[in-house]
Design a protein around this motif. Structure first.
Motif: not given
Length: 96
Positions: A64, A3, A91-94, A60-62, A1
Motif C-alpha cells: 500500500l 483495495h 480496504d479489507c482482507d482477502d 499485499d497490505q505491505e 488484501m
C-alpha cells in the motif's frame, strides 16, 4: 488484501469513455511488487444516488505505501481528480 476505490464522477462526465484509460493507468500498478490484480468496473445503474466506477486492486497490505507513492496513482489523481465528485476508499482482507 483488497483495495477498493469507488468513484462518483461529476455530472456530464462520459464515464464509459474513461473505463479503458483508467484501466490502463491502474494496470501500470502491476509492476509494483505486491500488487497482483487490477479490475475496473462500471456501474450498471443510472440512478443518481449510485457511484459510477469501482477500481479493485488485489495486493499485499505491505504494498500500500508503494502504491500510494507510485506514478500511476499520482497520474490517476492528476488526470481524473477534477472529474471526481466524491469517492470512497475501502480496504479489507482477502478472506473477508
Amino acid at each position: 488484501m483488497k483495495h477498493y476505490i469507488i468513484v462518483k464522477f461529476k455530472e456530464g462526465t462520459d464515464v464509459k469513455a474513461l473505463r479503458k484509460p483508467v484501466q490502463s493507468i491502474f494496470e501500470e500498478t502491476l509492476a509494483i511488487p505486491g500488487i497482483h490484480r487490477v479490475d475496473v468496473r462500471l456501474s450498471n445503474s443510472d440512478r443518481a444516488n449510485r457511484y459510477d466506477m469501482m477500481i479493485l486492486l488485489n495486493m499485499d497490505q505491505e504494498a500500500l505505501p508503494s502504491y500510494d507513492a507510485s506514478e500511476p496513482h499520482l497520474k490517476w489523481k492528476s488526470q481524473y481528480g477534477d472529474l471526481i465528485e466524491k469517492k470512497a476508499i475501502f480496504d479489507c482482507d482477502d478472506d473477508a
